[in-house]
Design an enzyme around this catalytic site. Sequence first.
Site, PDB file in Angstrom:
ATOM      1  CE  LYS A   1      -3.327   5.608  -1.750  1.00 32.04           C
ATOM      2  NZ  LYS A   1      -4.268   6.312  -2.670  1.00 32.04           N
TER       3      LYS A   1
ATOM      4  CE1 TYR B   1      -3.763   2.435   0.498  1.00 37.15           C
ATOM      5  CE2 TYR B   1      -2.370   3.370   2.217  1.00 37.15           C
ATOM      6  CZ  TYR B   1      -3.470   3.465   1.383  1.00 37.15           C
ATOM      7  OH  TYR B   1      -4.283   4.582   1.437  1.00 37.15           O
TER       8      TYR B   1
END
Length: 235
Positions: free
Chosen positions: A149, A145
């Site tokens: 990002k 994740y």
Amino acid sequence: MDLQGRIALVTGSRRGVGQLVAEHLLARGATVVGFARGEATIDHPAYRHYQVDVADAAMVQRAFGAIARDVGPVAIVINNAAVLTSQYAMIMPPSAAQEMLNVNLLGPFLVSREAAKMMRRLRWGRIVNIGSMAASLEPIGDSIYAATKAGVATLANVLAKELGPLGVTCNTLAVTAIDSDMLAQLPRDKVAAIIDRLPVPRFAAADDILNVIDFLLSERSGYITAQTIWLGGVN
């Protein structure tokens, strides 16, 4: 800020930050197009909803064809759609890792490239990627994740160079924790412990996000591109 006459696309508009931003842009006078895999949760005469998986290139292209016919050229994109599986790397299912890569990173690329073709004709555009504090703080369990990002910020920076001559800016807003369905997946005490270490130690509120969105979409921010704005003092 008056967005009358502007068409804005918000991905992941069905809930959370995406719904918040979509409703805000509607209140500012924009015509808003929403992408989400589920059905619409916004009822507004200036809102058009398309059930789209942003990781599916063919589906994204078809949706933009429909937008061109039904609504008009998109001038604003908020790349918000994202999924999160927080788990130690050794037990992370490969399918969950792949989904995060597809939705969180490939999705913004596919949406931005199609929108850029419309913005090129307009000679004006604003692309804002919704990033995360995870890209900087690198919390345990968020390896993929956080990487996605960090990736969307790099994506915005490169697109800023490619699209700058066309009057299009590309920036990233890295948000901290805000009450949402995504946050509800994580242990509240662990998130709170991270927030407590921030220079501004509190959870994000809606206005914290919308204030920056307004700035990045405004005419006065036309010289601001390839930037990441971190909420809460994250750096």
